[in-house]
Motif scaffolding. Sequence first.
Motif, mmCIF file in Angstrom:
data_model
loop_
_atom_site.group_PDB
_atom_site.id
_atom_site.type_symbol
_atom_site.label_atom_id
_atom_site.label_comp_id
_atom_site.label_asym_id
_atom_site.label_seq_id
_atom_site.Cartn_x
_atom_site.Cartn_y
_atom_site.Cartn_z
ATOM 1 N N THR A 73 5.089 7.529 8.015
ATOM 2 C CA THR A 73 4.680 6.244 7.464
ATOM 3 C C THR A 73 3.782 6.475 6.253
ATOM 4 O O THR A 73 3.171 7.534 6.110
ATOM 5 N N LYS A 74 3.719 5.499 5.379
ATOM 6 C CA LYS A 74 2.832 5.592 4.229
ATOM 7 C C LYS A 74 1.415 5.284 4.695
ATOM 8 O O LYS A 74 1.133 4.173 5.150
ATOM 9 N N VAL A 75 0.552 6.274 4.586
ATOM 10 C CA VAL A 75 -0.803 6.166 5.118
ATOM 11 C C VAL A 75 -1.561 5.027 4.443
ATOM 12 O O VAL A 75 -2.237 4.234 5.108
ATOM 13 N N THR A 76 -1.451 4.904 3.138
ATOM 14 C CA THR A 76 -2.182 3.852 2.435
ATOM 15 C C THR A 76 -1.682 2.463 2.825
ATOM 16 O O THR A 76 -2.467 1.527 2.956
ATOM 17 N N GLU A 77 -0.380 2.358 3.040
ATOM 18 C CA GLU A 77 0.188 1.073 3.439
ATOM 19 C C GLU A 77 -0.243 0.693 4.849
ATOM 20 O O GLU A 77 -0.560 -0.474 5.118
ATOM 21 N N VAL A 78 -0.261 1.654 5.757
ATOM 22 C CA VAL A 78 -0.711 1.390 7.121
ATOM 23 C C VAL A 78 -2.170 0.954 7.113
ATOM 24 O O VAL A 78 -2.547 -0.018 7.774
ATOM 25 N N ALA A 79 -3.007 1.656 6.358
ATOM 26 C CA ALA A 79 -4.427 1.313 6.285
ATOM 27 C C ALA A 79 -4.628 -0.086 5.708
ATOM 28 O O ALA A 79 -5.436 -0.872 6.212
ATOM 29 N N ARG A 80 -3.886 -0.422 4.668
ATOM 30 C CA ARG A 80 -3.992 -1.753 4.059
ATOM 31 C C ARG A 80 -3.534 -2.829 5.035
ATOM 32 O O ARG A 80 -4.153 -3.893 5.145
ATOM 33 N N ASN A 81 -2.448 -2.572 5.779
ATOM 34 C CA ASN A 81 -1.963 -3.546 6.759
ATOM 35 C C ASN A 81 -2.965 -3.761 7.881
ATOM 36 O O ASN A 81 -3.154 -4.886 8.340
ATOM 37 N N ILE A 82 -3.606 -2.678 8.331
ATOM 38 C CA ILE A 82 -4.631 -2.814 9.369
ATOM 39 C C ILE A 82 -5.781 -3.667 8.850
ATOM 40 O O ILE A 82 -6.248 -4.583 9.528
ATOM 41 N N GLU A 83 -6.230 -3.364 7.642
ATOM 42 C CA GLU A 83 -7.348 -4.107 7.055
ATOM 43 C C GLU A 83 -7.023 -5.597 6.925
ATOM 44 O O GLU A 83 -7.821 -6.457 7.316
ATOM 45 N N GLU A 84 -5.852 -5.913 6.408
ATOM 46 C CA GLU A 84 -5.458 -7.313 6.240
ATOM 47 C C GLU A 84 -5.299 -8.020 7.579
ATOM 48 O O GLU A 84 -5.711 -9.176 7.727
ATOM 49 N N ASN A 85 -4.715 -7.345 8.567
ATOM 50 C CA ASN A 85 -4.507 -7.956 9.873
ATOM 51 C C ASN A 85 -5.835 -8.218 10.576
ATOM 52 O O ASN A 85 -6.021 -9.264 11.192
#
Length: 109
Positions: A73-85
């Motif tokens: 998975t794209k680490v930056t995308e996962v981190a951004r999705n967690i933050e937004e959620n």
Amino acid sequence: MKFQTEYGEIEITVNAIRKLVYLAVLETYGPISIGTDNWFARWFSSEEGKIKVEEDDYGHITVDIFVEVEYGTKVTEVARNIEENVQHKLRTYANIENVDVNVHIIGVK
């Protein structure tokens, strides 16, 4: 955290906020497990107990989440999705607007 309404005062505890953050992380694609930066807590606390939530005197909340992500998975995308959620959940369910979410990637599995 306390809120004043027309019907009285509502208090949301740090444990309730931690539980909302934990549920938001579980609903996000990519994280495998929630970890911690403290070795003692890594072995002796529950998954949601590994999320660090702090509130200052002005009602500002800081959330630190330590996660291991899925390989590929794209680490930056996962981190951004967690933050937004997490921000969305806290805004929707607890009426918390003033929050900083820090996502720490501690490993890849």
